[in-house]
Design an enzyme around this catalytic site. Structure first.
Site, PDB file in Angstrom:
ATOM      1  N   CYS A 106       0.578  -3.980  17.329  1.00  0.00           N
ATOM      2  CA  CYS A 106       1.866  -4.493  16.857  1.00  0.00           C
ATOM      3  C   CYS A 106       2.821  -3.314  16.701  1.00  0.00           C
ATOM      4  CB  CYS A 106       1.711  -5.249  15.541  1.00  0.00           C
ATOM      5  SG  CYS A 106       1.066  -4.258  14.173  1.00  0.00           S
ATOM      6  N   HIS A 150       0.843  -1.193   0.000  1.00  0.00           N
ATOM      7  CA  HIS A 150       0.000   0.000   0.000  1.00  0.00           C
ATOM      8  C   HIS A 150       0.879   1.244   0.000  1.00  0.00           C
ATOM      9  CE1 HIS A 150       0.667  -1.152   4.243  1.00  0.00           C
ATOM     10  NE2 HIS A 150       0.799   0.146   4.442  1.00  0.00           N
TER      11      HIS A 150
END
Length: 640
Positions: free
Chosen positions: A169, A66
């Site tokens: 994360c 992306h």
């Protein structure tokens, strides 16, 4: 949302790509043909820039490339499926075969995160991935991706209770939302209401209220980053890594319902069974270290860049090193930079301790780091540098965590985090350095100085290896300072060849690690934050500030320190072999520009070879460890 940004034209069921670059090119073609991208070359370049901050290949054959790009005319997602699989550099070492390429306009800062969150509910379904790969037409694939999950969720007339989840994360992208979806799905199937907080790159979302926490039956914390746990004091809490929640959220919920009560203030119950799976001690140790490193980096960058600028522009060569005239504006800027450098070591220690023991550990950790970096406390010529800071942070953190673990009376308990633990921790770490660590450090420095003095009349290759290894070992710490002061002392005696050789070695660590990060990021060996650090390290290395490599060494000492030592030794040996001399007590390319070297071209060659050696060794060591981890993971999967 998916129906608005995806159509049949954007789905390619049989990619012809055979590598990562061709995947980018092929799916970018799909987006350009659909009128979603106006400049394909620019968009692909932006994809690679994003990739340099961290590989977007994940487990189970999924890749999520992306980019935010000015070339994107309208937000879209292109989907590609490879029948043979492509080596994309995925985390599990397996080929990737399903690609979701997200094209986000430059001004739509959160678009790709929102798409990832929407995709997460699909990706965690094994049947979805299999059905998508088996799709015969683009229409069939589109229906699978855009189908609503609402009807698939089981309905429970009576709720069994309420579960809170917390996910996060390190990069705050895919795994954060995959874990959240997994917890939500498992809780729903088990008949529990739920609320899952995500600590992603766009910030903290969906945080539970005090009322939510009060009525929660259990809390599942699946994070690989620091989050506030004190708010869950008095509740059943289980702590693990984010990947565990993706794979077995139902088991984690069951374990959380049976977990002991979490006490808060950095301590859990004595049966600490609520820390499970990937969140074990080894991983926790890495998290503690990274917490210190991440807080230290701004100080390294601010201090290093300001010192670099002041020396490069306002510095003048003198026998005692580069000096800036008193009263100069650049002298004031240098002073500010020195403040940043002075604080970076205490901050490293302080936030390691904070990660272990929470707020009670911060003050003694900062104090311990200051003592560790100031040799005057224990009669040493120099402090212990970043290695001492790591030791101080860990010792303080675990000591303070132990102090707060006792059951104090209600009258004393409020004083523990603000008075008892900080004072005890500060006195403890001061005693450790002054009475235990200090004397050996001072003795080692004296011994190393004697070793250099004895070697100075012998073989220049041997002395070059010794000085180079010392210079690369701790980047401004006691070993490097001993070697540097030894070489500086010989300048007054007219022996400038020692400074010439060491001046060639001084910039090797920061420049070598910067080069390794730039190259290794494409191999998934360095994280995005390290690539950004590399830019600052480059500036510092150019003006001979070896501390620019400290963030790399603190993050991964077992790969970085050997690489720095070998590269520095190579540069130093070449410096002696080339007959370099330097009459300025400093190092790096800036000294070449100032005309302090007798052989400027050979000085640059020695530096360049040392830098290339460090980069090669660092990449090799990291690659070996990555391959070993992949083999172990594959072996573990095979046994399961």
């Amino acid at each position: 949302m998916m129906k608005e940004i995806l159509n049949e034209q954007l789905i390619k069921l049989e990619l012809t790509a055979t590598d990562k670059e061709s995947v980018f090119q092929e799916l970018a073609d799909v987006l350009a043909s659909a009128g979603k991208v106006s400049d394909k070359a620019l968009f692909v370049r932006d994809l690679w820039e994003r990739e340099e901050t961290g590989n977007t290949g994940f487990e189970d054959g999924i890749a999520l490339p992306h980019a935010k790009s000015a070339a994107v005319t309208s937000p879209a997602i292109a989907v590609g499926i490879s029948k043979t699989g492509i080596d994309y550099g995925a985390e599990d070492g397996q080929p990737s075969d399903i690609f979701f390429m997200i094209a986000s306009p430059a001004q739509a800062s959160d678009f790709h995160i929102e798409v990832l969150a929407n995709l997460s509910s699909k990706i965690i379904e094994p049947s979805f991935l299999e059905n998508l790969k088996a799709a015969k037409t683009a229409e069939e694939a589109l229906a699978l991706i855009t189908a609503s999950n609402e009807e698939e969720k089981p309905k429970h007339a009576i709720s069994k209770g309420f579960i809170i989840g917390v996910t996060g994360c390190p990069t705050g992208v895919a795994h954060t939302y995959l874990a959240a979806e997994s917890i939500e799905k498992a809780a729903t199937e088990m008949g529990y209401e739920h609320r899952v907080e995500t600590n992603g790159s766009i910030g903290v979302r969906n945080s539970p209220t005090d009322a939510d926490i009060e009525r929660a039956d259990a809390i599942v914390v699946a994070c690989d980053k620091q989050v506030d746990l004190n708010r869950f004091a008095g509740k059943k809490v289980i702590i693990t890594g984010v990947k565990a929640a993706i794979k077995e959220a139902d088991k984690l919920i069951e374990q959380a319902l049976e977990a002991p009560i979490y006490q808060g203030d950095g301590k859990a119950s004595t049966q600490n069974a609520n820390v499970v799976g990937p969140g074990g001690s080894g991983k926790d140790l890495y998290k503690y270290l990274m917490n210190g490193v991440s807080h230290m980096i701004p100080f390294v960058v601010v201090g290093g860049i300001l010192i670099a600028l002041s020396l490069a522009i306002g510095g003048e060569p003198t026998p005692g090193g580069l000096a800036i005239p008193e009263g100069s504006l650049w002298n004031k800027i240098l002073d500010v930079g020195v403040v940043g450098f002075t604080l970076m070591i205490p901050v490293l220690a302080g936030y390691i301790a904070y990660a272990i023991a929470d707020r009670p550990g911060l003050a003694p950790g900062l104090i311990g780091g200051w003592i560790a970096n100031n040799g005057s406390f224990y009669d040493a010529g120099a402090g212990t540098g970043f290695i001492g800071a790591i030791i101080a942070g860990l010792l303080v953190g675990y000591f303070v965590k132990w102090i707060v673990s006792f059951n104090y009376s209600k009258m004393i308990q409020p004083l523990v985090p603000i008075m008892i633990a900080p004072i005890a921790g500060s006195l403890f770490i001061a005693a450790v350095f002054i009475f235990i660590i200090g004397a050996p450090i001072a003795g080692i420095m004296e011994t190393m100085n004697n070793v250099l003095a004895n070697l100075s009349t012998g073989n220049v290759i041997i002395i070059g290896i010794v000085i180079g290894l010392m210079q690369g070992f701790d980047m401004g710490g006691p070993f490097g300072k001993v070697a540097f002061l030894f070489s500086v002392g010989l300048i007054a005696e007219g022996q400038t060849q020692f400074m010439g050789a060491q001046a060639a070695a001084i910039p090797v660590a920061p420049l070598g690690m910067a080069l390794a990060a730039f190259i290794g990021s494409k191999m998934n060996l360095f994280e995005g934050e390290e690539v950004e650090n590399a830019k600052a390290a480059t500036a510092m290395g150019m003006v001979g500030i070896s501390e620019g490599a400290i963030p790399f060494a603190a993050r991964d000492p077992f790969a970085v320190i050997p690489a720095n030592m070998i590269g520095s030794a190579v540069a130093c040996v070449l410096g002696f072999s080339f007959g370099l001399t330097c009459n300025v007590a400093h190092g790096g390319p800036i000294v070449v520009l100032l005309g302090a070297f007798n052989k400027p071209l050979l000085a640059l060659i020695a530096m360049a070879i040392g830098v290339a050696t460090t980069a090669f060794v660092a990449i090799t060591l990291k690659k070996m460890r990555l391959n070993r981890a992949k083999k172990n993971q594959q072996a573990q999967l095979a046994t399961n």
